[in-house]
Design a protein around this motif. Sequence first.
Motif, short mmCIF file in Angstrom:
data_model
loop_
_atom_site.label_atom_id
_atom_site.label_comp_id
_atom_site.label_asym_id
_atom_site.label_seq_id
_atom_site.Cartn_x
_atom_site.Cartn_y
_atom_site.Cartn_z
N LEU A 21 -30.14 13.68 -12.60
CA LEU A 21 -31.26 12.74 -12.60
C LEU A 21 -32.32 13.27 -11.63
CD1 LEU A 21 -32.11 9.88 -13.64
CD2 LEU A 21 -31.07 8.97 -11.57
N SER A 22 -33.59 13.21 -12.03
CA SER A 22 -34.64 13.81 -11.20
C SER A 22 -34.84 13.09 -9.88
CB SER A 22 -35.96 13.86 -11.97
OG SER A 22 -36.45 12.56 -12.23
N GLN A 23 -34.55 11.81 -9.83
CA GLN A 23 -34.71 11.02 -8.61
C GLN A 23 -33.87 9.76 -8.73
OE1 GLN A 23 -38.42 8.88 -7.95
NE2 GLN A 23 -38.59 9.84 -5.93
N ASN A 24 -33.34 9.27 -7.63
CA ASN A 24 -32.49 8.07 -7.65
C ASN A 24 -33.27 6.77 -7.71
OD1 ASN A 24 -30.13 9.55 -7.63
ND2 ASN A 24 -29.98 9.53 -5.41
N ASN A 25 -34.58 6.80 -7.48
CA ASN A 25 -35.40 5.60 -7.52
C ASN A 25 -35.89 5.38 -8.95
OD1 ASN A 25 -37.12 3.48 -7.10
ND2 ASN A 25 -38.48 4.55 -5.70
N ILE A 26 -35.20 4.53 -9.71
CA ILE A 26 -35.52 4.28 -11.12
C ILE A 26 -36.57 3.18 -11.22
CG2 ILE A 26 -34.58 3.61 -13.36
CD1 ILE A 26 -33.41 6.23 -12.26
N ILE A 27 -37.64 3.43 -11.95
CA ILE A 27 -38.70 2.43 -12.17
C ILE A 27 -38.45 1.66 -13.46
CG2 ILE A 27 -41.17 2.09 -12.52
CD1 ILE A 27 -41.59 4.66 -10.85
N MET A 37 -30.54 7.07 -23.52
CA MET A 37 -31.04 6.27 -22.41
C MET A 37 -32.15 7.05 -21.74
SD MET A 37 -29.29 3.46 -22.42
CE MET A 37 -29.85 2.79 -20.88
N TRP A 38 -33.25 6.37 -21.46
CA TRP A 38 -34.42 6.98 -20.81
C TRP A 38 -34.63 6.30 -19.47
CZ3 TRP A 38 -37.04 11.05 -23.08
CH2 TRP A 38 -36.70 11.31 -24.41
N LYS A 47 -33.94 11.87 -19.87
CA LYS A 47 -33.21 11.45 -21.07
C LYS A 47 -31.73 11.70 -20.82
CE LYS A 47 -33.05 14.08 -24.73
NZ LYS A 47 -33.39 14.82 -25.96
N TYR A 48 -30.91 10.68 -21.05
CA TYR A 48 -29.46 10.81 -20.84
C TYR A 48 -28.76 10.62 -22.18
CZ TYR A 48 -24.86 10.13 -18.76
OH TYR A 48 -23.53 10.25 -18.42
N ASP A 49 -27.96 11.61 -22.57
CA ASP A 49 -27.27 11.55 -23.86
C ASP A 49 -25.82 11.08 -23.75
OD1 ASP A 49 -25.89 13.73 -22.78
OD2 ASP A 49 -26.68 15.18 -24.21
N GLY A 50 -25.44 10.62 -22.58
CA GLY A 50 -24.06 10.19 -22.34
C GLY A 50 -23.24 11.24 -21.61
N VAL A 55 -34.62 16.52 -18.18
CA VAL A 55 -35.71 16.02 -17.36
C VAL A 55 -37.03 16.58 -17.87
CG1 VAL A 55 -36.68 15.91 -15.03
CG2 VAL A 55 -34.19 15.83 -15.35
N TYR A 56 -38.00 15.70 -18.04
CA TYR A 56 -39.34 16.07 -18.46
C TYR A 56 -40.27 15.80 -17.28
CZ TYR A 56 -37.19 15.75 -23.06
OH TYR A 56 -36.36 15.90 -24.14
N LYS A 57 -41.05 16.82 -16.91
CA LYS A 57 -41.97 16.70 -15.78
C LYS A 57 -43.32 17.31 -16.10
CE LYS A 57 -38.83 16.75 -11.84
NZ LYS A 57 -38.69 17.32 -10.49
N TYR A 58 -44.28 16.96 -15.28
CA TYR A 58 -45.62 17.53 -15.37
C TYR A 58 -45.58 18.99 -14.93
CZ TYR A 58 -50.42 18.64 -14.21
OH TYR A 58 -51.63 19.25 -14.12
N ASP A 59 -46.30 19.83 -15.67
CA ASP A 59 -46.44 21.24 -15.34
C ASP A 59 -47.89 21.62 -15.64
OD1 ASP A 59 -46.49 24.02 -15.20
OD2 ASP A 59 -44.78 24.31 -16.53
N ALA A 60 -48.65 21.97 -14.61
CA ALA A 60 -50.08 22.29 -14.77
C ALA A 60 -50.33 23.42 -15.76
CB ALA A 60 -50.68 22.63 -13.41
#
Length: 136
Positions: A21-27, A37-38, A47-50, A55-60
């Motif tokens: 998981l990219s970060q533990n603070n889920i919004i 699960m997103w 995205k979690y497939d079980g 992980v999808y992130k911004y990339d300039a």
Amino acid sequence: MFSFAQKQNLKFEHLDNTLGLSQNNIICIFQDSRGFMWFGTRDGLNKYDGYKFTVYKYDADNSNCLSQNAVYDVKEDAGGNLWIATWGGGLNKFDWKKEKFTHYKNDPKNPNSLRKDYISKLLIDENRNIWLATEQ
């Protein structure tokens, strides 16, 4: 009236950044029609497939990536498209087949563009309209 209780053995699995998981603070959390699960965080869309996270992130350097890492909401329309609300990056539409994002942002020169790029909530109504809650 009688009722009988059965002993329930509930099991919880804790998913965190040690598992990808990219970060533990889920919004926000959303389960799509395919069963994925997103999880939206301040550091990307997960995205979690079980079994594992993608992980999808911004990339300039990539115009097809997520437009901003702060993900505040995820919804799915009747066509199976995912819509992602970001704080500062506008609205994103996820293309499943190509695994790429289309961005919808504020353009001061275009009165038909988003009013603000800071989106906190999404709603898709029965007429397939997408409603956005934005900063002012």
